[in-house]
Scaffold this active site. Structure first.
Site, PDB file in Angstrom:
ATOM      1  N   SER A  90      26.293  47.887  45.255  1.00  0.00           N
ATOM      2  CA  SER A  90      27.571  47.375  45.750  1.00  0.00           C
ATOM      3  C   SER A  90      27.498  46.960  47.214  1.00  0.00           C
ATOM      4  CB  SER A  90      28.628  48.463  45.592  1.00  0.00           C
ATOM      5  OG  SER A  90      28.117  49.681  46.113  1.00  0.00           O
ATOM      6  N   THR A 192      32.219  49.622  48.635  1.00  0.00           N
ATOM      7  CA  THR A 192      31.961  49.309  50.034  1.00  0.00           C
ATOM      8  C   THR A 192      31.542  50.561  50.780  1.00  0.00           C
ATOM      9  OG1 THR A 192      33.640  47.611  50.020  1.00  0.00           O
ATOM     10  CG2 THR A 192      33.116  48.563  52.167  1.00  0.00           C
ATOM     11  N   THR A 210      29.652  45.249  52.431  1.00  0.00           N
ATOM     12  CA  THR A 210      29.779  45.270  50.970  1.00  0.00           C
ATOM     13  C   THR A 210      29.245  43.987  50.354  1.00  0.00           C
ATOM     14  OG1 THR A 210      31.393  45.674  49.196  1.00  0.00           O
ATOM     15  CG2 THR A 210      32.075  44.188  50.933  1.00  0.00           C
ATOM     16  N   ARG A 220      34.638  33.951  46.950  1.00  0.00           N
ATOM     17  CA  ARG A 220      35.643  34.998  47.151  1.00  0.00           C
ATOM     18  C   ARG A 220      35.250  35.898  48.330  1.00  0.00           C
ATOM     19  NH1 ARG A 220      35.756  40.957  47.083  1.00  0.00           N
ATOM     20  NH2 ARG A 220      37.781  41.599  46.304  1.00  0.00           N
ATOM     21  N   THR A 243      38.298  51.010  50.770  1.00  0.00           N
ATOM     22  CA  THR A 243      37.414  50.611  49.687  1.00  0.00           C
ATOM     23  C   THR A 243      38.307  50.393  48.463  1.00  0.00           C
ATOM     24  OG1 THR A 243      35.463  51.218  48.369  1.00  0.00           O
ATOM     25  CG2 THR A 243      36.916  53.010  49.022  1.00  0.00           C
ATOM     26  N   GLY A 244      37.799  49.644  47.507  1.00  0.00           N
ATOM     27  CA  GLY A 244      38.611  49.361  46.324  1.00  0.00           C
ATOM     28  C   GLY A 244      38.934  47.888  46.220  1.00  0.00           C
TER      29      GLY A 244
HETATM   30  N1  ASP Z   1      36.833  46.304  48.999  1.00  0.00           N
HETATM   31  C1  ASP Z   1      35.684  45.615  48.473  1.00  0.00           C
HETATM   32  C2  ASP Z   1      36.079  44.252  48.029  1.00  0.00           C
HETATM   33  O1  ASP Z   1      37.128  44.086  47.425  1.00  0.00           O
HETATM   34  C3  ASP Z   1      34.994  46.306  47.376  1.00  0.00           C
HETATM   35  C4  ASP Z   1      35.123  47.806  47.287  1.00  0.00           C
HETATM   36  O2  ASP Z   1      35.165  48.500  48.252  1.00  0.00           O
HETATM   37  O3  ASP Z   1      35.213  48.353  46.204  1.00  0.00           O
HETATM   38  O4  ASP Z   1      35.300  43.348  48.220  1.00  0.00           O
END
Ligand code: ASP
Length: 338
Positions: A90, A192, A210, A220, A243-244
């Site tokens: 990731s 991330t 990330t 994107r 994160t997310g």
């Molecule tokens: N926040 C990151 C994104 O949407 C990915 C993650 O942290 O899960 O690119």
């Protein structure tokens, strides 16, 4: 939830799959017991990073700080560990590609003077966080993107390399067979690494890096390179990082809002929780809700730290002198069965 389970069962994901899922379920039980507003305080310096890959990242950053390096250098070296690790799917090298099989990276870094640097949609450079640091230090700008970010990185002496490992290419080809895009957040494909550091003087810095959402559309950009969304700090108050699902974090200016709530006197836990509640309220009737996960970590000027996520399974690594480097479970609003 059933979609998520099916995805995990049938998914192309390798090393991050089942065992992590089981451990996250166990962690969730522990988290459910802890009071959500408890305040935890560490000694300074203090480093906090998202997810399990935060442990080796913290370790490296800690060693750098102890060797007298700046917090920014410590962050770049620390999060550089998962960036270079092909098993971390990731972040950086070996990260899941987008729908076109391209690994595109986002990162940002911010110092205690509120100076910041960011790169987004950067390809073929293993350490986007180091490029973000150069943006901060060597340009009049905050953010460079795509081709321009790559050109800048090359001018700064970074080397182009292929970041698509065999494993990621195989996973992408498997994914192509159905080409169904459904972000499955958490341990599976969005992880991330965000790192916040308070040094011995109490000065705060932060960074995040990330490869973003697996199978995202080409071009994107998520929240992670956006100051105020994926990362924010005010040295008078504290810092927060996310994160997310980046789209949800951008819609709510997540990290900036966590810092503002701490400015108003909320503890890091309370501030993270309030913004997660806000994200929930804004998204409960949204098409993203089924698979929505967001998590925040935060620290304040007193060395108090915490985190909170929408759904179970989020954890973070904390390092201070007193208690060493350890994983802590985030409190959360709901489990995946809700
Ligand atoms: N926040 C990151 C994104 O949407 C990915 C993650 O942290 O899960 O690119």
């Amino acid at each position: 939830m059933s979609n998520r389970r099916n995805f995990i069962k049938t998914s192309v994901l390798g090393t991050l799959g089942a065992s992590t899922l089981i451990s996250c379920k166990e962690e969730s039980k522990a988290s459910a017991i802890a009071p959500e507003t408890s305040v935890k305080k560490g000694s300074k310096p203090l480093i906090i990073s998202t997810w399990n890959h935060g442990l080796p990242a913290n370790e490296e950053a800690w060693n750098q700080l102890k060797a007298g390096k700046s917090s920014l250098d410590a962050i770049v070296a620390g999060v550089g560990i998962p960036e270079a690790d092909p098993k971390v799917r990731s972040v950086g090298y070996g990260g899941f590609p987008d729908r076109e099989g391209k690994v595109t990276l986002d990162a940002c870094i911010m110092d205690s003077n509120s100076d910041c640097g960011s790169v987004s949609f950067l390809q073929n450079i293993k350490h986007p966080i180091a490029v973000a640091q150069r943006v901060l230090e060597n340009t009049p700008h905050v953010m460079l993107t795509g081709e321009g970010a790559l050109q800048f990185a090359l001018e700064e002496g970074f080397k182009e390399e292929n970041l698509l490992t065999e494993a990621s290419e195989k996973d992408w080809k498997n994914w192509l067979e159905k080409s169904k895009y459904q972000p499955v957040i958490n341990i599976e494909n969005h992880d991330t690494i965000s790192m916040l550091v308070i040094d011995e003087n109490g000065d705060i810095t932060g960074g995040c890096t990330t490869s973003g959402a697996a199978w995202k559309m080409h071009g994107r950009v998520g929240d992670s390179p956006i100051i105020g969304a994926g990362l924010f700090l005010d040295n008078e108050v504290g810092a927060a990082a996310a994160t997310g699902l980046g789209e949800a974090v951008i819609r709510t200016a997540g990290s900036a809002m966590v810092v503002e709530l701490m400015r108003q006197g909320k503890s890091p836990n309370e501030a993270c929780k309030e913004i997660v509640e806000r994200i929930y309220n804004k998204h409960k009737n949204h098409k993203d809700m089924e698979y929505l996960q967001v998590g925040f970590i935060a620290v304040n000027k007193n060395g108090e730290y915490g985190g909170y996520s929408l759904r179970s399974g989020f954890n973070y690594a904390v390092y201070d002198e007193e208690n060493g480097n350890r994983m802590e479970d985030s409190k959360f609003k709901m489990t995946w069965d809700n």
